[in-house]
Design a protein around this motif. Structure first.
Motif, PDB file in Angstrom:
ATOM      1  N   CYS A 208       8.567  94.605  66.356  1.00  0.00           N
ATOM      2  CA  CYS A 208       9.179  93.448  65.705  1.00  0.00           C
ATOM      3  C   CYS A 208      10.612  93.812  65.374  1.00  0.00           C
ATOM      4  O   CYS A 208      11.037  94.964  65.557  1.00  0.00           O
ATOM      5  N   THR A 209      11.380  92.865  64.856  1.00  0.00           N
ATOM      6  CA  THR A 209      12.753  93.134  64.458  1.00  0.00           C
ATOM      7  C   THR A 209      12.764  94.224  63.390  1.00  0.00           C
ATOM      8  O   THR A 209      12.003  94.159  62.417  1.00  0.00           O
ATOM      9  N   GLN A 210      13.630  95.218  63.555  1.00  0.00           N
ATOM     10  CA  GLN A 210      13.666  96.370  62.658  1.00  0.00           C
ATOM     11  C   GLN A 210      14.859  96.306  61.710  1.00  0.00           C
ATOM     12  O   GLN A 210      15.976  95.957  62.106  1.00  0.00           O
ATOM     13  N   GLN A 211      14.614  96.654  60.451  1.00  0.00           N
ATOM     14  CA  GLN A 211      15.679  96.670  59.461  1.00  0.00           C
ATOM     15  C   GLN A 211      16.395  98.013  59.486  1.00  0.00           C
ATOM     16  O   GLN A 211      15.823  99.044  59.873  1.00  0.00           O
ATOM     17  N   GLN A 212      17.643  98.009  59.036  1.00  0.00           N
ATOM     18  CA  GLN A 212      18.463  99.212  59.051  1.00  0.00           C
ATOM     19  C   GLN A 212      18.755  99.722  57.647  1.00  0.00           C
ATOM     20  O   GLN A 212      19.542 100.650  57.476  1.00  0.00           O
ATOM     21  N   SER A 214      16.961  99.927  53.292  1.00  0.00           N
ATOM     22  CA  SER A 214      15.692 100.153  52.592  1.00  0.00           C
ATOM     23  C   SER A 214      15.299  99.022  51.650  1.00  0.00           C
ATOM     24  O   SER A 214      14.274  99.131  50.970  1.00  0.00           O
ATOM     25  N   VAL A 215      16.079  97.932  51.584  1.00  0.00           N
ATOM     26  CA  VAL A 215      15.822  96.903  50.569  1.00  0.00           C
ATOM     27  C   VAL A 215      15.582  95.508  51.131  1.00  0.00           C
ATOM     28  O   VAL A 215      15.191  94.612  50.386  1.00  0.00           O
ATOM     29  N   SER A 216      15.811  95.287  52.413  1.00  0.00           N
ATOM     30  CA  SER A 216      15.800  93.911  52.933  1.00  0.00           C
ATOM     31  C   SER A 216      14.482  93.516  53.589  1.00  0.00           C
ATOM     32  O   SER A 216      14.417  92.517  54.301  1.00  0.00           O
ATOM     33  N   CYS A 217      13.405  94.279  53.341  1.00  0.00           N
ATOM     34  CA  CYS A 217      12.133  93.984  54.012  1.00  0.00           C
ATOM     35  C   CYS A 217      11.633  92.574  53.718  1.00  0.00           C
ATOM     36  O   CYS A 217      11.011  91.933  54.567  1.00  0.00           O
ATOM     37  N   GLY A 218      11.906  92.059  52.505  1.00  0.00           N
ATOM     38  CA  GLY A 218      11.453  90.715  52.165  1.00  0.00           C
ATOM     39  C   GLY A 218      12.067  89.654  53.054  1.00  0.00           C
ATOM     40  O   GLY A 218      11.405  88.688  53.432  1.00  0.00           O
ATOM     41  N   TYR A 219      13.331  89.829  53.413  1.00  0.00           N
ATOM     42  CA  TYR A 219      14.006  88.867  54.285  1.00  0.00           C
ATOM     43  C   TYR A 219      13.453  88.957  55.712  1.00  0.00           C
ATOM     44  O   TYR A 219      13.303  87.940  56.391  1.00  0.00           O
ATOM     45  N   TYR A 220      13.167  90.188  56.154  1.00  0.00           N
ATOM     46  CA  TYR A 220      12.570  90.335  57.477  1.00  0.00           C
ATOM     47  C   TYR A 220      11.173  89.717  57.503  1.00  0.00           C
ATOM     48  O   TYR A 220      10.767  89.114  58.501  1.00  0.00           O
ATOM     49  N   LEU A 221      10.422  89.872  56.412  1.00  0.00           N
ATOM     50  CA  LEU A 221       9.117  89.219  56.321  1.00  0.00           C
ATOM     51  C   LEU A 221       9.273  87.707  56.459  1.00  0.00           C
ATOM     52  O   LEU A 221       8.557  87.069  57.249  1.00  0.00           O
ATOM     53  N   CYS A 222      10.195  87.119  55.695  1.00  0.00           N
ATOM     54  CA  CYS A 222      10.412  85.669  55.760  1.00  0.00           C
ATOM     55  C   CYS A 222      10.825  85.247  57.168  1.00  0.00           C
ATOM     56  O   CYS A 222      10.350  84.226  57.683  1.00  0.00           O
TER      57      CYS A 222
END
Length: 306
Positions: A208-212, A214-222
């Motif tokens: 899935c799209t990967q974050q770069q 440590s804090v934005s996981c909620g936005y990636y979930l949405c």
């Protein structure tokens, strides 16, 4: 001033409304959101029937900082409404993230809460859906689980999959399996490949799209939740979901554009559906005393700072 002028109309309106409310003496510095009565698969008994969007949480959202559990729950409610109002999206159900936190996996009582109040109701009240989306927070990080219930398959989309130790989903997977077995026993349609109890096959390494950070996981979930809801009609088999995830991970992701769009949706939902008395998520105007009491009670069920 330049930053304010760059905000969307919904973001500006929300910012101005909060500043006005903060200026009122005795105001509790929050909006109260309510779960609609016809969201039967959500937790609707006290204290989960209402929850608070604290102004500091909203301003963290403005700054693309940590996305609190209360806002994740609001996003789930928004997507439920979207799937009900658009027949092209109607084949996806959304589970309530209220108890879907790793803290609840450490005790039998917490496991029972997840099974009885989140997963099993989501399956039973969405028997007509092909997919159920389950937001889950293991160890302070949001992961999306996509359930193909009739096919007995569970797909785990983790935006830190490539940059974090492999996660242990054993306890949660057992809860999902127990819910599926009970669901099949009570009339749910599942296609088993053997004569034993119905169990999910768990795919925990889906791309899935990967974050770069440590804090934005909620936005990636949405983002993952919404993009799946919008495009699920093209995903008919389990392998299609895996290819869909691979496509997301391998293609360029315009983080600023997508997250700004998500911010704007949050602002619109809060303005029109939470803060407005005519809104479907309007929860009233609780006094500071009621707010404090409900918040303390809710804290026993959910770690808000996830």
């Amino acid at each position: 001033m330049d930053e304010f002028e760059s905000l969307s109309a919904h973001m500006k309106a929300l910012h101005q409304n909060i500043k006005e409310l903060e200026g009122l003496a005795g105001y509790a510095s929050h909006y109260t959101a309510r779960v609609p009565n016809d969201y039967h698969h959500f937790v609707t008994k006290y204290p989960a029937d209402k929850f608070y969007l604290e102004f500091p949480e909203i301003f963290r959202m403005f700054n693309l900082d940590l996305l609190e559990s209360s806002l994740v729950r609001l996003w789930a409610m928004y997507l439920v409404r979207e799937t009900r109002e658009n027949k092209d999206l109607a084949n996806v159900g959304i589970a309530d993230p209220y108890h879907m936190h790793y803290n609840n996996l450490s005790s039998d009582g917490g496991k029972e809460l997840i099974l009885r109040e989140c997963i099993f109701p989501a399956l039973q009240n969405n028997k007509d859906k092909k997919y159920i989306l389950v937001p889950y927070n293991p160890t302070g990080h949001w992961v999306l689980i996509i359930l193909m219930v009739s096919e007995c398959k569970a797909f785990y989309l983790d935006s830190l999959k490539n940059n974090a130790p492999k996660r242990d989903y054993e306890v949660l997977s057992n809860i999902l399996n127990d819910a599926l077995f009970e669901h099949s026993f009570k009339g749910g349609i599942v296609k088993k490949k053997n004569k034993g109890p119905a169990r999910f096959k768990h795919y925990t390494e889906v791309s899935c799209t990967q974050q770069q950070d440590s804090v934005s996981c909620g936005y990636y979930l949405c983002y993952h939740m919404e993009i799946f809801v919008r495009r699920h009609r093209h995903l008919n088999k389990g392998v299609d979901i895996q290819l869909f995830g691979t496509h997301m991970e391998s293609n360029p992701f315009d983080r600023k554009t997508e997250f700004t769009r998500i911010q704007d949706i949050f602002a619109r939902i809060i303005n029109t559906e939470v803060a407005s008395e005519s809104g479907v998520f309007y929860g009233g105007d609780d006094s500071p005393e009621v707010h404090d009491s409900r918040t303390k009670s809710a804290a026993t069920h959910l770690n808000k700072h996830a």
